[in-house]
Every structure is written in C-alpha cells, then in structure tokens.
Scaffold this motif. Structure first.
Motif, PDB file in Angstrom:
ATOM      1  N   GLY A   1       0.771  -1.231   0.000  1.00  0.00           N
ATOM      2  CA  GLY A   1       0.000   0.000   0.000  1.00  0.00           C
ATOM      3  C   GLY A   1       0.804   1.285   0.000  1.00  0.00           C
ATOM      4  N   THR A   2       2.142   1.174  -0.015  1.00  0.00           N
ATOM      5  CA  THR A   2       2.982   2.375  -0.036  1.00  0.00           C
ATOM      6  C   THR A   2       4.332   2.032  -0.642  1.00  0.00           C
ATOM      7  OG1 THR A   2       4.012   4.092   1.333  1.00  0.00           O
ATOM      8  CG2 THR A   2       3.816   1.908   2.303  1.00  0.00           C
ATOM      9  N   GLY A   3       4.942   3.036  -1.249  1.00  0.00           N
ATOM     10  CA  GLY A   3       6.270   2.835  -1.830  1.00  0.00           C
ATOM     11  C   GLY A   3       7.369   3.455  -1.000  1.00  0.00           C
ATOM     12  N   ILE A   4       7.014   4.012   0.171  1.00  0.00           N
ATOM     13  CA  ILE A   4       8.008   4.645   1.040  1.00  0.00           C
ATOM     14  C   ILE A   4       7.829   4.161   2.475  1.00  0.00           C
ATOM     15  CG2 ILE A   4       8.185   6.719  -0.403  1.00  0.00           C
ATOM     16  CD1 ILE A   4       6.358   8.145   1.591  1.00  0.00           C
ATOM     17  N   GLY A   5       8.810   4.445   3.303  1.00  0.00           N
ATOM     18  CA  GLY A   5       8.719   4.092   4.714  1.00  0.00           C
ATOM     19  C   GLY A   5       9.157   2.665   5.000  1.00  0.00           C
TER      20      GLY A   5
END
Length: 221
Positions: free
Chosen positions: A88-92
């Motif tokens: 659900g995200t491409g960062i972190g």
C-alpha cells in the motif's frame, strides 16, 4: 551539532535500534521461509533430484540469477511500484521491508540450494529404498541433514540484512543507518555516527555468535 548532543539523541537511538531489529526480524522470517521454499525447489528439480524437471529448474535458475545480482539500492527503486500494490505504499518501513524480503528470498534460495547439494546421495537413496515418499524424504532427511550448514547460511544472511537496512533512508525508512546519516554524517557529528556503527556491530556480533553456537551444536549431533 556538538559531541555533547548525543545525550539528547538517546531516545532516537533506541527508536532507530528498534526499527532496525524489527526490519531484520520480519525480513529474516518472511524471506527465510520463502527462500527456503525456493531453494528446495531449485534442489529437488535438479537433474537426478526428487522432482527432477529440466524446464522447472531452468526457469527457477533464470529467475534467481536475474534478481540476485541487482544492487540493493537499485532494487529498492525497481520494486517500489510493486510495493505500492502489495503493502500500500512505496516509502517508509513497510516498503523497505518488502524490498528486503524479496531480495533476501533470492539470496537465501541460492544458499539453501548450495547447502543441500552437499548431502550424501546415499542417504536419500537409502530412504527411497525403504519406500519413503519424496515429500517425506524432503521433510525428514534432506532438511535435517543440512540443518547445521543452513543455520550458518542464515547467519550470514542476517548480517547481510542488517547491512541492507542502512539504505532504508532512500525510501524514507528508519533504522540505525538512516539515523547515522541524518544526525551524524549530515551534521558532521562523528560521535553520533560511531554510536550507530557500534550498535550495528554489536547486533552483528550477537547474531553471529548465536548462529555459530547453534550450528556447532547441530553439527556435533
């Protein structure tokens, strides 16, 4: 920033240490299981293997050989679109854990295969001669016979994963590497940088010692 400011950063040091341990633990668990399965598939589909299949073995080898040599900092960027779909995200930290897991899977698979091919074929043939099924041989003969070397292999992977977490800051992740970069290197604070380095070295030493101890006991059985 002066050297004395390290005392003000201890809460961030512990937070970064926790994030590193968390990323390593999740990666080693998920990547370890997936890598074991992929490594077993590479081993059993080899010529003369329990499930020998030239086509399957060639496909698996091409897959592993394609992804394994990619430098991790490039690999993070390459799998970022897939990370957005899966986590659900491409960062972190979720994105870095996803990239670490995939990279670890391919690296571990080759380590698993290389350790399994050292198993004496006679042991497997003995099991087959008494009517043991192929799946049963994998569970009760193949894996137990290679368990000691596999522990050493996973210990090596643990050290590699700790190293790779240092690049987490590239995608906005945390951990000791990112902490050293932000509060040490960029602020020209050698004490902060070396604090992170010493903690990383300590983690590696503890992991290496634990792995060597377990492997030694298994090899003496």
């Amino acid at each position: 920033m002066t050297d004395s400011n390290i005392s003000e950063l201890w809460p961030l040091v512990w937070q970064a240490s926790y994030e590193t341990l968390y990323m390593v633990a999740i990666t080693l668990t998920l990547g370890g299981v997936l890598g074991l399965l992929l490594g077993l598939a590479l081993y059993v589909t080899r010529r003369g293997g329990l499930y020998a299949s030239r086509t399957a073995n060639v496909v698996l080898n091409v897959l592993v050989n394609f992804f394994r040599p990619i430098p991790f900092v490039i690999f993070i960027a390459a799998v970022q679109p897939l990370a957005r779909v899966v986590v659900g995200t491409g960062i972190g930290n979720p994105a870095i854990i996803f990239a670490l897991t995939i990279a670890a899977m391919f690296g571990i698979s080759r380590i698993v295969e290389q350790n399994l091919v050292t198993i004496d074929p006679g042991v497997i043939e003995a099991a087959r001669s008494v009517g043991a099924s192929r799946a049963h041989i994998v569970r009760t003969v193949v894996i137990p016979e290679a368990l000691g070397p596999l522990v050493l292999g996973y210990t090596f992977v643990f050290v590699a994963i700790v190293d790779m977490t240092a690049i987490a800051g590239v995608v906005g992740g945390g951990g000791l590497g990112n902490f050293a970069l932000q509060y040490g290197f960029r602020q020209f604070d050698a004490v902060v940088t070396w604090t992170a380095v010493i903690i990383i070295v300590a983690l590696v030493q503890v992991g290496q010692l634990a792995g060597n101890t377990v492997a030694r006991r298994l090899l003496r059985r």
